[in-house]
Design a protein around this motif. Structure first.
Motif: not given
Length: 259
Positions: A69-72, A197-207, A211-218
């Motif tokens: 699996t690839g991605g974030l 299968l690709w890890s495309s979106v991660l959303r989490f709170t900075h520890p 701050e609420r963070l969101a990242y994307i990968s195609y």
């Protein structure tokens, strides 16, 4: 990928607490019996070289992706951040969304799957078992069919639990194994390709900042099966304002009405 090193690392974001990177397919998340370069070691090497850090470098592995699996992925750069991110995952405050391509079209365009999984150590697979089976772990996900083409489907998956091989096993058990997934019954004609299968979106709170963070990968859009679908249509970008008046990117999958 035996020649993958820290100079090849695709870094999406980094600060003194976390680092978000793209894991290439066929690179393990951490060291395994193969001895191949792994993400945890490569991230440590990257930080050590970039910041001229002496001795051992701390990097915390807080979640994993299957080798094919690839991605974030996000790694912690301090033990405090690792502890907080692991707690967020445990409490369900860590959103993980994937894109996959299935062999066959799911019977329902939107669905919620709940199964119980047990690892088969001999085959390095997981099996769907009855709830009361010793060692079984509950696995839940939600899926959403975004597009269909030539008997294949582009599917968005959001994990509710994070079990090993979860998406692969649950989608296969439901009659739609993932494209090129030899372990879980994919159409043999697809096996010359990488697993879709690709890890495309991660959303989490900075520890530390909160701050609420969101990242994307195609996924790689120029190879099969991804190139059969217009991936950009199914991802939504919008500029939003945080509580302090600063602009930032908010990223998520588009609604199915846009299909």
């Amino acid at each position: 990928m035996t020649d993958f090193g820290y100079k090849d690392l695709n870094v999406v974001y980094e600060d003194n607490q976390i680092i978000v990177v793209i894991k290439p397919q066929n690179v393990p998340s951490q060291a395994d019996a193969s001895g191949d370069p792994d993400m945890l070691s490569v991230v440590k090497e990257y930080i050590k070289n970039k910041y001229n850090k002496p001795g051992n470098v701390y990097v915390g592995l807080v979640h994993r992706l299957d080798r094919p699996t690839g991605g974030l992925m996000v790694f912690a750069r301090t033990s405090k951040s690792a502890e907080r991110l692991c707690e967020a995952i445990k409490n369900g405050d860590f959103e993980k969304k994937y894109l996959c391509v299935t062999c066959g079209i799911p019977k329902q365009p939107v669905g919620h799957l709940t199964h119980y999984l047990k690892k088969n150590e001999k085959t390095n697979t997981v099996e769907i078992v009855p709830m009361m089976t010793e060692g079984a772990k509950k696995a839940e996900l939600e899926f959403h069919v975004l597009a269909e083409k030539n008997g294949f489907a582009l599917v968005k998956v959001e994990l509710i639990t994070g079990r090993s091989h979860q998406i692969r096993a649950q989608m296969s058990f439901s009659g739609t194994p993932l494209f090129a997934d030899a372990k879980y019954g994919a159409d043999k004609r697809t096996l010359k390709h990488n697993l879709a299968l690709w890890s495309s979106v991660l959303r989490f709170t900075h520890p530390t900042t909160g701050e609420r963070l969101a990242y994307i990968s195609y996924p790689p859009e120029d190879i099969s099966p991804w190139k059969a679908f217009e991936l950009g249509r199914f991802l939504n970008f919008a500029a939003v304002t945080d509580p302090y008046g600063n602009m930032k990117n908010y990223i998520d999958f588009a609604k199915t009405e846009d299909k």
